[in-house]
Design a protein around this motif. Structure first.
Motif, PDB file in Angstrom:
ATOM      1  N   UNK A  49      -3.777   8.428  -0.582  1.00 27.22           N
ATOM      2  CA  UNK A  49      -3.738   8.770   0.832  1.00 27.22           C
ATOM      3  C   UNK A  49      -3.253   7.602   1.669  1.00 27.22           C
ATOM      4  N   UNK A  50      -2.631   7.950   2.790  1.00 26.58           N
ATOM      5  CA  UNK A  50      -2.254   6.964   3.778  1.00 26.58           C
ATOM      6  C   UNK A  50      -3.401   6.675   4.725  1.00 26.58           C
ATOM      7  N   UNK A  51      -3.094   5.839   5.695  1.00 23.67           N
ATOM      8  CA  UNK A  51      -4.107   5.377   6.632  1.00 23.67           C
ATOM      9  C   UNK A  51      -4.374   6.387   7.742  1.00 23.67           C
ATOM     10  N   UNK A  71     -11.846   3.852   6.832  1.00 22.90           N
ATOM     11  CA  UNK A  71     -10.883   3.442   5.802  1.00 22.90           C
ATOM     12  C   UNK A  71     -10.175   4.664   5.213  1.00 22.90           C
ATOM     13  N   UNK A  72      -9.274   4.388   4.275  1.00 21.72           N
ATOM     14  CA  UNK A  72      -8.507   5.448   3.637  1.00 21.72           C
ATOM     15  C   UNK A  72      -9.396   6.294   2.720  1.00 21.72           C
ATOM     16  N   UNK A  73      -8.946   7.496   2.467  1.00 21.56           N
ATOM     17  CA  UNK A  73      -9.542   8.308   1.417  1.00 21.56           C
ATOM     18  C   UNK A  73      -9.101   7.733   0.066  1.00 21.56           C
ATOM     19  N   UNK A  74     -10.078   7.492  -0.822  1.00 20.60           N
ATOM     20  CA  UNK A  74      -9.785   6.845  -2.110  1.00 20.60           C
ATOM     21  C   UNK A  74     -10.154   7.767  -3.270  1.00 20.60           C
ATOM     22  N   UNK A 126       0.827  -1.188   0.000  1.00 27.22           N
ATOM     23  CA  UNK A 126       0.000   0.000   0.000  1.00 27.22           C
ATOM     24  C   UNK A 126       0.862   1.238   0.000  1.00 27.22           C
ATOM     25  N   UNK A 127       0.455   2.229  -0.799  1.00 27.60           N
ATOM     26  CA  UNK A 127       1.114   3.517  -0.796  1.00 27.60           C
ATOM     27  C   UNK A 127       0.621   4.304   0.399  1.00 27.60           C
ATOM     28  N   UNK A 128       1.550   4.929   1.120  1.00 30.18           N
ATOM     29  CA  UNK A 128       1.115   5.831   2.169  1.00 30.18           C
ATOM     30  C   UNK A 128       0.653   5.131   3.428  1.00 30.18           C
ATOM     31  N   UNK A 129       1.591   4.764   4.241  1.00 29.54           N
ATOM     32  CA  UNK A 129       1.262   4.185   5.539  1.00 29.54           C
ATOM     33  C   UNK A 129       1.825   5.114   6.600  1.00 29.54           C
ATOM     34  N   UNK A 144      -3.136  12.967   7.647  1.00 33.97           N
ATOM     35  CA  UNK A 144      -2.906  12.062   6.533  1.00 33.97           C
ATOM     36  C   UNK A 144      -1.800  12.588   5.631  1.00 33.97           C
TER      37      UNK A 144
END
Lengths: 113, 116
Positions: free
Chosen positions: A103-105, B41-44, A2-5, A88
């Protein structure tokens, strides 16, 4: 992968202390941006750092970027209760072909008065 | 300071119904986006729009979704036949310039969409 952790996932500090949040990503980037989200609200843009920059300041915020490690950190100095929010990181991929942000988590920051 | 505005702030809709989410981007911005955030959850990313056409879309943005800039100020997201899994916060964003320009995207406060 995943991108952005971000880490930590949650951080609780006392008012006046500094808060540091970290973000890691996977691909090459044009830029990395940090956003704040208060509970139930929209995303507020805080700071953008370009891939050729290493450090940037804005008021009490300091952002670093290490492209060799594919990581960034956000430091909030002298925190206030009003800084309580989720933070974020978001990356815009290198190559200039895309506008989308990934975006990250997020890190949930709680600043205790 | 100019801002992105979204209406309504909360929309409750029966499954299978059509819904239109509205956004007024910052007036001199040329690039427009929709993102969504499912609770917890994440922003998508969903879609980006420039010069009256979609410039990029994600796999989430299937045939049930469409975007339109009907009048030069509004930017809308339509979901044709809503599903339970469409329940999320939908964010509109705009930027002055596009890819490679290193311009930030500015977000609205979002529309919370609840599908019953």
């Amino acid at each position: 992968s995943q991108q952005g952790e971000e880490d930590p996932q949650a951080l609780s500090i006392q008012e006046g202390e500094n808060a540091t949040m970290n973000c890691s990503y996977k691909t090459s980037i044009n830029n990395l941006q940090w956003y704040r989200q208060n509970s139930g609200r929209g995303l507020v843009h805080l700071i953008l750092i370009r891939s050729n920059e290493r450090e940037k300041h804005s008021g009490r915020l300091r952002v670093t970027l290490d492209t060799s490690k594919k990581s960034s950190s956000l430091l909030i100095t002298a925190s206030r209760a009003a800084d309580t929010a989720s933070y974020f990181c978001a990356t815009n991929d290198g190559g200039g072909a895309t506008n989308k942000l990934i975006f990250g988590t997020g890190t949930l920051l709680a600043v205790q008065p | 300071e100019p801002e992105v505005t979204q209406t309504p702030s909360h929309q409750v809709t029966q499954m299978g119904q059509e819904v239109i989410l509205r956004c007024v981007p910052i007036s001199n911005h040329l690039y427009f986006y929709w993102y969504r955030q499912i609770l917890g959850q994440k922003v998508e990313f969903l879609v980006s729009f420039y010069n009256n056409e979609i410039s990029e879309k994600s796999e989430i943005f299937d045939d049930q979704f469409s975007v339109e800039r009907p009048d030069g100020s509004n930017f809308t997201l339509k979901i044709r036949s809503t599903k339970l899994e469409d329940s999320a916060m939908y964010f509109c964003a705009s930027s002055a310039q596009g890819a490679g320009s290193n311009q930030p995207q500015h977000f609205g406060d979002g529309t919370r969409l609840s599908i019953l």
